[in-house]
Write a protein that holds these residues in place. Structure first.
Motif, PDB file in Angstrom:
ATOM      1  N   PRO A   1     -38.065  57.293   8.118  1.00 12.05           N
ATOM      2  CA  PRO A   1     -37.684  56.291   7.129  1.00 12.05           C
ATOM      3  C   PRO A   1     -38.893  55.878   6.282  1.00 12.05           C
ATOM      4  N   SER A   2     -38.624  55.306   5.124  1.00 14.89           N
ATOM      5  CA  SER A   2     -39.685  54.870   4.220  1.00 14.89           C
ATOM      6  C   SER A   2     -40.432  53.669   4.796  1.00 14.89           C
ATOM      7  N   SER A   3     -41.605  53.422   4.248  1.00 14.94           N
ATOM      8  CA  SER A   3     -42.335  52.202   4.617  1.00 14.94           C
ATOM      9  C   SER A   3     -41.436  50.987   4.414  1.00 14.94           C
ATOM     10  N   GLY A   4     -40.622  51.025   3.357  1.00 11.17           N
ATOM     11  CA  GLY A   4     -39.730  49.911   3.057  1.00 11.17           C
ATOM     12  C   GLY A   4     -38.841  49.578   4.241  1.00 11.17           C
ATOM     13  N   MET A   5     -38.162  50.600   4.751  1.00 11.60           N
ATOM     14  CA  MET A   5     -37.228  50.375   5.864  1.00 11.60           C
ATOM     15  C   MET A   5     -37.977  49.951   7.136  1.00 11.60           C
TER      16      MET A   5
ATOM     17  N   PHE B   1     -46.336  46.432   0.609  1.00 11.95           N
ATOM     18  CA  PHE B   1     -46.497  47.826   1.012  1.00 11.95           C
ATOM     19  C   PHE B   1     -47.675  48.525   0.339  1.00 11.95           C
ATOM     20  N   ASN B   2     -48.322  49.355   1.095  1.00 12.22           N
ATOM     21  CA  ASN B   2     -49.326  50.289   0.564  1.00 12.22           C
ATOM     22  C   ASN B   2     -50.248  49.620  -0.454  1.00 12.22           C
ATOM     23  N   GLY B   3     -50.436  50.227  -1.615  1.00 14.06           N
ATOM     24  CA  GLY B   3     -51.401  49.692  -2.577  1.00 14.06           C
ATOM     25  C   GLY B   3     -50.824  48.671  -3.539  1.00 14.06           C
TER      26      GLY B   3
ATOM     27  N   VAL C   1     -49.130  49.806   5.564  1.00 14.59           N
ATOM     28  CA  VAL C   1     -49.704  50.934   4.821  1.00 14.59           C
ATOM     29  C   VAL C   1     -49.408  52.244   5.531  1.00 14.59           C
ATOM     30  N   ASN C   2     -49.164  53.294   4.749  1.00 19.32           N
ATOM     31  CA  ASN C   2     -48.980  54.603   5.376  1.00 19.32           C
ATOM     32  C   ASN C   2     -50.316  55.340   5.482  1.00 19.32           C
ATOM     33  N   SER C   3     -50.299  56.381   6.305  1.00 14.29           N
ATOM     34  CA  SER C   3     -51.546  57.090   6.591  1.00 14.29           C
ATOM     35  C   SER C   3     -52.044  57.872   5.381  1.00 14.29           C
ATOM     36  N   GLN C   4     -51.112  58.223   4.471  1.00 15.35           N
ATOM     37  CA  GLN C   4     -51.520  58.919   3.246  1.00 15.35           C
ATOM     38  C   GLN C   4     -52.437  58.024   2.416  1.00 15.35           C
ATOM     39  N   LEU C   5     -52.013  56.770   2.257  1.00 13.88           N
ATOM     40  CA  LEU C   5     -52.801  55.840   1.450  1.00 13.88           C
ATOM     41  C   LEU C   5     -54.220  55.703   1.995  1.00 13.88           C
TER      42      LEU C   5
ATOM     43  N   ILE D   1     -38.691  53.558 -13.631  1.00 15.41           N
ATOM     44  CA  ILE D   1     -40.128  53.353 -13.433  1.00 15.41           C
ATOM     45  C   ILE D   1     -40.341  53.159 -11.941  1.00 15.41           C
ATOM     46  N   CYS D   2     -41.190  53.982 -11.388  1.00 16.16           N
ATOM     47  CA  CYS D   2     -41.316  54.039  -9.932  1.00 16.16           C
ATOM     48  C   CYS D   2     -41.810  52.714  -9.352  1.00 16.16           C
ATOM     49  N   HIS D   3     -42.965  52.251  -9.824  1.00 16.76           N
ATOM     50  CA  HIS D   3     -43.595  51.044  -9.274  1.00 16.76           C
ATOM     51  C   HIS D   3     -43.780  49.973 -10.343  1.00 16.76           C
ATOM     52  N   TYR D   4     -43.812  48.716  -9.927  1.00 21.14           N
ATOM     53  CA  TYR D   4     -44.034  47.648 -10.909  1.00 21.14           C
ATOM     54  C   TYR D   4     -45.457  47.665 -11.465  1.00 21.14           C
TER      55      TYR D   4
ATOM     56  N   VAL E   1     -56.076  59.505   1.729  1.00 19.99           N
ATOM     57  CA  VAL E   1     -56.251  60.060   0.385  1.00 19.99           C
ATOM     58  C   VAL E   1     -56.991  59.077  -0.526  1.00 19.99           C
ATOM     59  N   GLU E   2     -56.693  57.784  -0.340  1.00 18.23           N
ATOM     60  CA  GLU E   2     -57.345  56.776  -1.178  1.00 18.23           C
ATOM     61  C   GLU E   2     -58.344  55.951  -0.349  1.00 18.23           C
ATOM     62  N   GLU E   3     -59.055  56.618   0.557  1.00 25.05           N
ATOM     63  CA  GLU E   3     -59.935  55.912   1.494  1.00 25.05           C
ATOM     64  C   GLU E   3     -60.962  55.027   0.784  1.00 25.05           C
TER      65      GLU E   3
ATOM     66  N   CYS F   1     -38.019  57.692  -6.575  1.00 29.03           N
ATOM     67  CA  CYS F   1     -38.681  56.531  -5.974  1.00 29.03           C
ATOM     68  C   CYS F   1     -37.659  55.520  -5.467  1.00 29.03           C
ATOM     69  N   THR F   2     -36.574  55.370  -6.179  1.00 29.68           N
ATOM     70  CA  THR F   2     -35.558  54.396  -5.808  1.00 29.68           C
ATOM     71  C   THR F   2     -34.494  55.016  -4.898  1.00 29.68           C
ATOM     72  N   MET F   3     -34.157  56.292  -5.159  1.00 28.45           N
ATOM     73  CA  MET F   3     -33.065  56.932  -4.418  1.00 28.45           C
ATOM     74  C   MET F   3     -33.548  57.775  -3.239  1.00 28.45           C
TER      75      MET F   3
ATOM     76  N   GLU G   1     -30.912  54.460   3.985  1.00 25.44           N
ATOM     77  CA  GLU G   1     -31.530  53.202   4.431  1.00 25.44           C
ATOM     78  C   GLU G   1     -30.916  52.033   3.662  1.00 25.44           C
ATOM     79  N   LYS G   2     -30.800  52.226   2.353  1.00 27.45           N
ATOM     80  CA  LYS G   2     -30.329  51.138   1.504  1.00 27.45           C
ATOM     81  C   LYS G   2     -28.865  50.814   1.764  1.00 27.45           C
ATOM     82  N   ASN G   3     -28.074  51.846   2.073  1.00 33.10           N
ATOM     83  CA  ASN G   3     -26.668  51.593   2.433  1.00 33.10           C
ATOM     84  C   ASN G   3     -26.574  50.713   3.675  1.00 33.10           C
TER      85      ASN G   3
HETATM   86  O1  NCC Z   1     -44.047  54.058  -3.218  1.00 33.64           O
HETATM   87  P1  NCC Z   1     -44.250  53.297  -1.943  1.00 33.64           P
HETATM   88  O2  NCC Z   1     -43.610  54.187  -0.755  1.00 33.64           O
HETATM   89  O3  NCC Z   1     -45.600  52.812  -1.615  1.00 33.64           O
HETATM   90  O4  NCC Z   1     -43.253  52.045  -1.985  1.00 33.64           O
HETATM   91  C1  NCC Z   1     -43.119  51.152  -0.889  1.00 33.64           C
HETATM   92  C2  NCC Z   1     -41.653  50.969  -0.547  1.00 33.64           C
HETATM   93  O5  NCC Z   1     -40.969  50.309  -1.617  1.00 33.64           O
HETATM   94  C3  NCC Z   1     -39.645  50.818  -1.732  1.00 33.64           C
HETATM   95  N1  NCC Z   1     -39.422  51.288  -3.115  1.00 33.64           N
HETATM   96  C4  NCC Z   1     -40.448  51.724  -3.881  1.00 33.64           C
HETATM   97  C5  NCC Z   1     -40.223  52.141  -5.182  1.00 33.64           C
HETATM   98  C6  NCC Z   1     -38.927  52.085  -5.690  1.00 33.64           C
HETATM   99  N2  NCC Z   1     -38.671  52.428  -6.960  1.00 33.64           N
HETATM  100  N3  NCC Z   1     -37.909  51.669  -4.915  1.00 33.64           N
HETATM  101  C7  NCC Z   1     -38.140  51.259  -3.649  1.00 33.64           C
HETATM  102  O6  NCC Z   1     -37.186  50.872  -2.944  1.00 33.64           O
HETATM  103  C8  NCC Z   1     -39.484  51.932  -0.718  1.00 33.64           C
HETATM  104  O7  NCC Z   1     -38.803  51.437   0.417  1.00 33.64           O
HETATM  105  C9  NCC Z   1     -40.911  52.272  -0.352  1.00 33.64           C
HETATM  106  O8  NCC Z   1     -41.005  52.690   1.000  1.00 33.64           O
HETATM  107  C10 NCC Z   1     -43.834  54.882   1.479  1.00 33.64           C
HETATM  108  O9  NCC Z   1     -42.658  54.695   1.840  1.00 33.64           O
HETATM  109  O10 NCC Z   1     -44.824  54.735   2.205  1.00 33.64           O
HETATM  110  C11 NCC Z   1     -44.057  55.306   0.004  1.00 33.64           C
HETATM  111  O11 NCC Z   1     -45.457  55.611  -0.181  1.00 33.64           O
HETATM  112  C12 NCC Z   1     -45.816  56.363  -1.363  1.00 33.64           C
HETATM  113  C13 NCC Z   1     -47.352  56.594  -1.313  1.00 33.64           C
HETATM  114  O12 NCC Z   1     -47.684  57.368  -0.180  1.00 33.64           O
HETATM  115  C14 NCC Z   1     -48.059  55.226  -1.201  1.00 33.64           C
HETATM  116  O13 NCC Z   1     -47.714  54.389  -2.287  1.00 33.64           O
HETATM  117  C15 NCC Z   1     -49.565  55.391  -1.152  1.00 33.64           C
HETATM  118  O14 NCC Z   1     -50.072  55.921  -2.351  1.00 33.64           O
HETATM  119  C16 NCC Z   1     -45.032  57.661  -1.454  1.00 33.64           C
HETATM  120  N4  NCC Z   1     -45.389  58.362  -2.700  1.00 33.64           N
HETATM  121  C17 NCC Z   1     -45.888  59.581  -2.738  1.00 33.64           C
HETATM  122  O15 NCC Z   1     -46.133  60.230  -1.738  1.00 33.64           O
HETATM  123  C18 NCC Z   1     -46.194  60.139  -4.122  1.00 33.64           C
HETATM  124  C19 NCC Z   1     -43.546  57.332  -1.486  1.00 33.64           C
HETATM  125  O16 NCC Z   1     -42.777  58.545  -1.513  1.00 33.64           O
HETATM  126  C20 NCC Z   1     -43.138  56.523  -0.259  1.00 33.64           C
END
Ligand code: NCC
Length: 273
Positions: free
Chosen positions: A188-192, A77-79, A98-102, A219-222, A105-107, A231-233, A242-244
């Motif tokens: 739904p999240s990118s994950g779902m 996912f994403n970055g 990848v989502n459109s924000q990534l 910790i949000c990301h690895y 914003v991080e073009e 980040c998790t909930m 989604e997780k349920n």
């Molecule tokens: O953080 P993100 O998600 O890129 O994570 C990808 C998917 O992994 C699952 N996840 C992540 C962290 C965590 N602790 N538990 C998890 O289960 C989720 O299913 C998540 O979807 C997104 O969904 O696109 C998201 O994107 C970020 C961000 O836009 C991108 O990383 C690009 O920079 C969003 N963060 C913010 O807007 C600050 C995040 O809310 C959702």
């Protein structure tokens, strides 16, 4: 609300989700301005055993890399980086969602970082509830058009699709119908989205650290030192719900969730509805 049995839920996913990507015949992408950039045809991939790697902090020190790379295909996912994290997250990348924000914003980083040059890219953007492609096109959540075109110009050979905007809300409806409370009125999240996409492409899908293991952490990301339980909930995305649903669909062992954060889901192709 009554929960459907897993089998019925799988059929809902299979029958109600439009998995198509935007193609050059979808108005308003059917104009000359888009012609060089939008794929001519829909994505066509048929895969065997697949892995979906969440970006959760609990991937850190998981030593799941080898297990993940043993799959025929891997979605990230994403970055989410590989470099420096191979032992925990593996190195195979077949699809990156990848989502459109990534990409807006991080073009700069998106255009320059070689980690994006592997496999197939799929982009999605939060659309208004059940809007048409035309309505969404007029007000995307993030105006990703420039960045998408820049990337396509720079890497014309890499497959890069845009997910049709209907799917996110078809999926949201199914989540809402199967949740006991009102869920967040956001896509739904990118994950779902990535999980159901892989369920459509693959025979079987192993999802890592989406349902948190014993390593669960704030910790949000690895790959980043940011602490946020949301980040998790979930905050914006209906992540908890989604997780349920994914827990409900898991055909793997509960111990595998606890030890490895691993849930196993059947591919939709082989479901008898
Ligand atoms: O953080 P993100 O998600 O890129 O994570 C990808 C998917 O992994 C699952 N996840 C992540 C962290 C965590 N602790 N538990 C998890 O289960 C989720 O299913 C998540 O979807 C997104 O969904 O696109 C998201 O994107 C970020 C961000 O836009 C991108 O990383 C690009 O920079 C969003 N963060 C913010 O807007 C600050 C995040 O809310 C959702």
């Amino acid at each position: 609300a009554h929960k459907l049995r897993p089998k019925e839920l799988l059929c809902q996913l299979r029958n109600r989700l439009d998995f198509r990507m935007i193609t050059a015949t979808d108005s308003p992408f059917d104009i000359s301005e888009w012609e060089p950039y939008v794929p001519k045809g829909n994505i066509s991939i048929k895969l065997g055993r697949c892995a979906v790697v969440s970006s959760a902090g609990s991937m850190k020190s998981s030593h799941l890399g080898e297990d993940i790379d043993s799959h025929d295909a891997v979605l990230r996912f994403n970055g989410a980086p590989i470099k420096g994290f191979q032992a925990d997250v593996g190195e195979k990348t077949t699809i990156r969602l990848v989502n459109s924000q990534l990409i807006t914003v991080e073009e700069k980083k998106f255009l320059a970082d070689p980690q994006y040059n592997f496999g197939t890219l799929i982009l999605w953007d939060p659309a208004p509830y059940h809007s048409s492609i035309k309505e969404w096109y007029k007000k995307p959540d993030y105006n990703f058009y420039g960045s998408f075109k820049h990337y396509r110009k720079k890497y014309p050979k890499q497959p890069f699709y845009i997910l049709n905007p209907h799917m996110q809300w078809q999926l949201w409806d199914i989540l809402q119908e199967n949740s006991p409370e009102d869920i967040q009125p956001n896509p739904p999240s990118s994950g779902m989205l990535g999980i159901v996409l892989m369920m459509n492409f693959c025979d079987e899908v192993d999802v890592y650290e989406y349902l948190p293991s014993k390593r669960q952490t704030n910790i949000c990301h690895y790959y980043q030192k940011i602490f946020d339980q949301a980040c998790t909930m979930g905050a914006y995305h209906p992540l908890l719900f989604e997780k349920n649903i994914i827990k409900h669909l898991n055909i793997g062992k509960d111990e595998d969730i606890y030890n490895y954060g691993k849930a196993t889901l059947p591919g939709l192709r082989n479901v008898q509805c």
